[in-house]
Design a protein around this motif. Structure first.
Motif, short mmCIF file in Angstrom:
data_model
loop_
_atom_site.label_atom_id
_atom_site.label_comp_id
_atom_site.label_asym_id
_atom_site.label_seq_id
_atom_site.Cartn_x
_atom_site.Cartn_y
_atom_site.Cartn_z
N LEU A 70 3.78 -6.06 -0.89
CA LEU A 70 2.60 -5.27 -0.56
C LEU A 70 2.82 -4.41 0.68
CD1 LEU A 70 -0.08 -8.06 -1.17
CD2 LEU A 70 0.51 -6.16 -2.70
N ASP A 71 2.31 -3.20 0.63
CA ASP A 71 2.44 -2.23 1.71
C ASP A 71 1.47 -2.59 2.84
OD1 ASP A 71 2.48 -0.05 3.39
OD2 ASP A 71 2.23 1.45 1.80
N PRO A 72 1.97 -2.76 4.09
CA PRO A 72 1.08 -3.12 5.21
C PRO A 72 -0.03 -2.11 5.48
CG PRO A 72 3.37 -3.50 5.80
CD PRO A 72 3.39 -2.77 4.49
N ALA A 73 0.07 -0.91 4.91
CA ALA A 73 -0.97 0.09 5.13
C ALA A 73 -2.13 -0.05 4.15
CB ALA A 73 -0.36 1.49 5.03
N THR A 74 -2.07 -1.01 3.26
CA THR A 74 -3.08 -1.11 2.19
C THR A 74 -4.08 -2.24 2.42
OG1 THR A 74 -1.71 -2.62 0.86
CG2 THR A 74 -1.40 -0.23 0.55
N ARG A 75 -5.21 -2.11 1.75
CA ARG A 75 -6.23 -3.16 1.79
C ARG A 75 -5.71 -4.44 1.13
NH1 ARG A 75 -11.99 -2.73 2.14
NH2 ARG A 75 -13.01 -4.66 1.43
N GLU A 76 -4.89 -4.29 0.11
CA GLU A 76 -4.34 -5.45 -0.58
C GLU A 76 -3.50 -6.30 0.37
OE1 GLU A 76 -5.58 -2.52 -3.51
OE2 GLU A 76 -4.30 -2.36 -1.73
N PHE A 77 -2.75 -5.65 1.24
CA PHE A 77 -1.95 -6.39 2.22
C PHE A 77 -2.86 -7.22 3.12
CE2 PHE A 77 -0.12 -6.87 6.44
CZ PHE A 77 1.13 -7.39 6.17
N SER A 78 -3.96 -6.63 3.60
CA SER A 78 -4.88 -7.35 4.49
C SER A 78 -5.45 -8.58 3.80
CB SER A 78 -6.01 -6.43 4.94
OG SER A 78 -5.53 -5.36 5.72
#
Length: 453
Positions: free
Chosen positions: A97-105
């Protein structure tokens, strides 16, 4: 123990990436983020057992849409609109998952709570059953609601965002990515599960409240020390000198983390009042000092530092020690022995984790006192080490002024008179009137009476 935890999980667990400390924290010189990249962590759930969300049999993420914070009239489970659950990669992991995404959070919130629970169940040596298990089988995790706050409650954790200087929502600071905050809140759940809550309305719970906040901080501190980057940064900044004023100042400057700051404090019981966060400081300090003393005793045993240096470095604020000289000696000892210092600190970390787990398993919430916690810690050390660290524990707690309160029954002397005896004219103890009424158990009925305490 937890030194083996990652090795056990490496080939069987599910991979995530999380930041060990908030990504907005900057280096002391302002040159960049203190922890610029997320780190790989492996949780105990096998990929085949993971559920989209992410979730497992103990907890699950609900990325709610338009949700208001839970309150006394609005409680779990959440039945409103929610985003689609996050899916793993083709191998069942979530480290893509990309740290810039909501999914990462959202995945970070799950991974952090699961990781902290793994660590502490390892220390307890068993499953920690939720205190809300009579109503819910799984902990509900809600990562990103439009709210400049966060809260934990009966069966849930829900997190919003940090606040800007004017009190509005700062979307660059999601609480669900703050490892310390999540670990602290899970610490409260561990205490509710293992210690419970006071049952009597007459129990003011003053020390219970302080213990709760201290436990949350200690769960976060011990858990954060499972990140190699945090341990390396701590040792590089202090060279292993953790207890002098110089060491305290350096550690206090490491980050904005409340947990890092409160661990290294010089507060005694005479310095604090009844407010739980304030009252927690001497207890947290005494327990963390114990870990550092165990760490430094191990350095002495390995001949990495001298016992003289250990004694001088543990002298307390206000002493006349040459702090610059102490720091220079630690720097010389640390240089070239970095791995050995780290091994000693990790062993001390795991000793503290196990010590707390045994202690929390033994204490009762009812009329809890810090002195009672001290006795439980000494008993836990006897179970773990045979009492090897008892003197360290006593000294660390004594300096923090943790002792029976002046009105404690423990401090009252018990004389012969208070036990029901009276002195006769010859100076020997005579039985009380109650005892003289008791029948003589001997067959000849001698005039001598028996005394019953």
């Amino acid at each position: 123990m937890s030194l083996e935890l990652d090795r056990r999980l490496a080939d069987v667990g599910t991979r995530f990436r999380i930041f060990p400390q908030p990504r907005f924290l900057m280096k002391a010189d302002g040159s960049g983020p203190l922890f610029a990249e997320p780190e790989l962590v492996i949780v105990s759930i096998e990929p085949a057992a993971m559920r989209p969300g992410p979730g497992d049999d103990r907890m699950f993420v609900v990325d709610a849409i338009g949700k208001l914070p839970y309150n006394n009239f609005f409680r779990p489970p959440f039945r409103g609109t929610k985003r689609d659950p996050i899916q793993p990669d083709s191998e069942g992991h979530f480290d893509h998952l990309d740290p810039a995404t909501r999914e990462f959070s959202a995945a970070t919130m799950y991974a952090t709570v699961r990781r902290v629970l793994d660590i502490w169940e390892d220390y307890f040596g068993r499953t920690i059953h939720w205190h809300f298990e009579s109503d819910f089988d799984r902990l509900e995790l809600i990562p990103l609601i439009e709210w400049n706050n966060a809260q934990s409650g009966y069966g849930f954790l829900e997190f919003g965002f940090g606040r800007s200087p004017n009190g509005t929502i700062d979307h660059t600071r999601p609480y669900c990515e703050n490892f310390d905050v999540l670990a602290h809140e899970l610490g409260h759940s561990i205490i509710f599960a293992e210690v419970g809550a006071p049952a009597s309305r007459q129990d003011e719970g003053i020390d219970y409240g302080g213990m709760h906040e201290s436990a949350g901080d200690l769960v976060a501190i011990v858990s954060s020390l499972h990140f190699h980057s945090v341990v390396d940064h701590l040792l590089e900044s202090t060279r292993g000198n953790l207890l002098t004023i110089n060491g305290l100042d350096r550690v206090g400057e490491l980050s904005d983390s409340r947990e890092i700051r409160v661990a290294f404090n010089a507060m005694r019981m005479s310095d604090v009042g009844d407010e739980p966060h304030e009252r927690s400081l001497p207890l947290t300090g005494a327990i963390f000092d114990t870990m550092v003393e165990v760490f430094q005793h191990d350095l002495v045993a390995k001949k990495l530092i001298t016992d003289d240096l250990r004694i001088r470095s543990t002298n307390l604020p206000g002493t006349a020690q040459d702090l610059d000289e102490i720091q220079a000696e630690f720097t010389a000892a640390y240089t070239g022995s970095e791995d050995a210092f780290k091994e000693s600190l990790l062993r001390a970390r795991d000793y503290l984790g196990r010590l707390l787990a045994v202690t929390w398993s033994a204490i009762s919430a009812d009329f809890l006192t810090y002195h009672g916690i001290l006795r439980a810690i000494l008993q836990a050390d006897r179970e773990i080490t045979g009492g090897e660290n008892a003197q360290i524990i006593r000294e660390c707690f004594a300096w923090r002024e943790i002792a029976p309160v002046p009105t404690s029954m423990l401090l009252r002397p018990h004389t012969l008179a208070s036990c029901g005896f009276q002195a006769n004219d010859s100076g020997s103890a005579a039985a009380s009137p109650r005892d003289r009424l008791l029948p003589d158990p001997r067959p000849n009925g001698s005039a001598t009476t028996s005394a019953h305490l």
